[in-house]
Design a protein around this motif. Structure first.
Motif, PDB file in Angstrom:
ATOM      1  N   HIS A   1       0.841  -1.205   0.000  1.00  0.00           N
ATOM      2  CA  HIS A   1       0.000   0.000   0.000  1.00  0.00           C
ATOM      3  C   HIS A   1       0.878   1.258   0.000  1.00  0.00           C
ATOM      4  CE1 HIS A   1      -3.681  -2.137   0.268  1.00  0.00           C
ATOM      5  NE2 HIS A   1      -3.616  -2.460   1.547  1.00  0.00           N
ATOM      6  N   TYR A   2       1.904   1.239   0.834  1.00  0.00           N
ATOM      7  CA  TYR A   2       2.819   2.390   0.897  1.00  0.00           C
ATOM      8  C   TYR A   2       3.462   2.637  -0.470  1.00  0.00           C
ATOM      9  CZ  TYR A   2       6.555   5.440   2.634  1.00  0.00           C
ATOM     10  OH  TYR A   2       7.408   6.513   2.835  1.00  0.00           O
ATOM     11  N   ALA A   3       3.923   1.567  -1.088  1.00  0.00           N
ATOM     12  CA  ALA A   3       4.564   1.677  -2.410  1.00  0.00           C
ATOM     13  C   ALA A   3       3.587   2.180  -3.468  1.00  0.00           C
ATOM     14  CB  ALA A   3       5.133   0.319  -2.821  1.00  0.00           C
ATOM     15  N   HIS A   4       2.323   1.834  -3.314  1.00  0.00           N
ATOM     16  CA  HIS A   4       1.296   2.241  -4.276  1.00  0.00           C
ATOM     17  C   HIS A   4       0.739   3.641  -3.992  1.00  0.00           C
ATOM     18  CE1 HIS A   4       0.186  -2.167  -5.555  1.00  0.00           C
ATOM     19  NE2 HIS A   4       1.342  -1.770  -6.019  1.00  0.00           N
TER      20      HIS A   4
ATOM     21  N   ARG B   1      -0.830   5.117  -7.338  1.00  0.00           N
ATOM     22  CA  ARG B   1      -0.770   4.323  -8.568  1.00  0.00           C
ATOM     23  C   ARG B   1      -2.121   3.746  -8.989  1.00  0.00           C
ATOM     24  NH1 ARG B   1       4.024   1.097  -8.145  1.00  0.00           N
ATOM     25  NH2 ARG B   1       2.980  -0.292  -9.612  1.00  0.00           N
ATOM     26  N   PHE B   2      -3.069   3.652  -8.063  1.00  0.00           N
ATOM     27  CA  PHE B   2      -4.382   3.071  -8.374  1.00  0.00           C
ATOM     28  C   PHE B   2      -5.476   3.907  -7.715  1.00  0.00           C
ATOM     29  CE2 PHE B   2      -1.234  -0.351  -8.225  1.00  0.00           C
ATOM     30  CZ  PHE B   2      -1.414  -0.943  -9.467  1.00  0.00           C
ATOM     31  N   ASP B   3      -6.697   3.755  -8.199  1.00  0.00           N
ATOM     32  CA  ASP B   3      -7.823   4.458  -7.586  1.00  0.00           C
ATOM     33  C   ASP B   3      -8.226   3.822  -6.260  1.00  0.00           C
ATOM     34  OD1 ASP B   3      -8.028   6.262  -9.629  1.00  0.00           O
ATOM     35  OD2 ASP B   3      -9.437   5.036 -10.792  1.00  0.00           O
ATOM     36  N   HIS B   4      -8.066   2.511  -6.202  1.00  0.00           N
ATOM     37  CA  HIS B   4      -8.505   1.765  -5.028  1.00  0.00           C
ATOM     38  C   HIS B   4      -7.349   0.873  -4.549  1.00  0.00           C
ATOM     39  CE1 HIS B   4     -10.657  -1.310  -2.710  1.00  0.00           C
ATOM     40  NE2 HIS B   4     -11.590  -0.400  -2.537  1.00  0.00           N
ATOM     41  N   PRO B   5      -7.128   0.766  -3.239  1.00  0.00           N
ATOM     42  CA  PRO B   5      -5.961   0.008  -2.747  1.00  0.00           C
ATOM     43  C   PRO B   5      -5.976  -1.496  -3.037  1.00  0.00           C
ATOM     44  CG  PRO B   5      -7.330   0.788  -0.913  1.00  0.00           C
ATOM     45  CD  PRO B   5      -7.837   1.461  -2.145  1.00  0.00           C
ATOM     46  N   HIS B   6      -7.166  -2.088  -3.230  1.00  0.00           N
ATOM     47  CA  HIS B   6      -7.223  -3.550  -3.395  1.00  0.00           C
ATOM     48  C   HIS B   6      -7.786  -4.033  -4.720  1.00  0.00           C
ATOM     49  CE1 HIS B   6      -7.337  -3.161   1.124  1.00  0.00           C
ATOM     50  NE2 HIS B   6      -6.256  -3.867   0.911  1.00  0.00           N
ATOM     51  N   LYS B   7      -8.540  -3.189  -5.381  1.00  0.00           N
ATOM     52  CA  LYS B   7      -9.254  -3.622  -6.589  1.00  0.00           C
ATOM     53  C   LYS B   7      -8.313  -4.257  -7.614  1.00  0.00           C
ATOM     54  CE  LYS B   7     -13.116  -1.205  -7.325  1.00  0.00           C
ATOM     55  NZ  LYS B   7     -13.861  -0.001  -7.729  1.00  0.00           N
TER      56      LYS B   7
END
Ligand SMILES: [Zn+2]
Length: 156
Positions: free
Chosen positions: A79-82, A91-97
């Motif tokens: 998550h930190y990297a993203h 990097r993404f709209d949602h952390p897990h999607k």
């Protein structure tokens, strides 16, 4: 002895081993938080600009294998990297999607740990909770418990 100092060493170890390309742009702290049934870890941005990773205190207990803790820390570091709860570019709209956490772990050589972690949780977490963190069962809760699967533990 699994205390906060031990946790800090684990974080450093995992960062050095698997996330060396991810710059530490702010202060990243880690500590054990409260016991929980459905959440192994979390990552939050603090008011002072630091990042705090919190680990479920049930994971202090010796019968939880170390790879469960490693997998949990690695999950939060993804998550930190993203760019979630961190100063990195989002990097993404949602952390897990789209299963982005698992994919990122696999590309970083953490797939074995993830598989071991998932298997252990699937086979042991329910009984582990019954002996270490029982809850007062109501009829409704018991019914809900039956349909719950344990994969959600890794989606947090
Ligand atoms: Zn997560």
């Amino acid at each position: 002895m699994r205390d906060n100092r031990w946790l800090e060493l684990k974080l450093q170890d995992i960062w050095n081993r698997y996330f060396l390309d991810i710059e530490k742009l702010n202060d990243v702290k880690i500590r054990f938080g409260r016991k929980a049934r459905t959440r192994l870890g979390s990552i939050k941005k603090q008011d002072d600009g630091s990042t705090l990773i919190t680990i479920n205190s049930l994971l202090k207990i010796g019968e939880v294998p170390e790879f469960v803790i490693q997998g949990t820390i690695a999950h939060e570091l993804v998550h930190y990297a993203h760019g979630f709860s961190s100063p990195h570019l989002k990097r993404f709209d949602h952390p897990h999607k789209g299963g982005v956490v698992g994919k990122e772990m696999a590309t970083r050589g953490l797939e074995d740990i993830l598989i071991l972690q998932k298997r252990w949780l699937k086979e042991n977490w329910k009984n582990f909770l019954d002996s270490h963190h029982p809850r007062v069962a109501t009829k409704r809760k018991v019914r809900r418990k039956k349909i719950k699967r344990y994969a959600f533990l890794l989606k947090r």
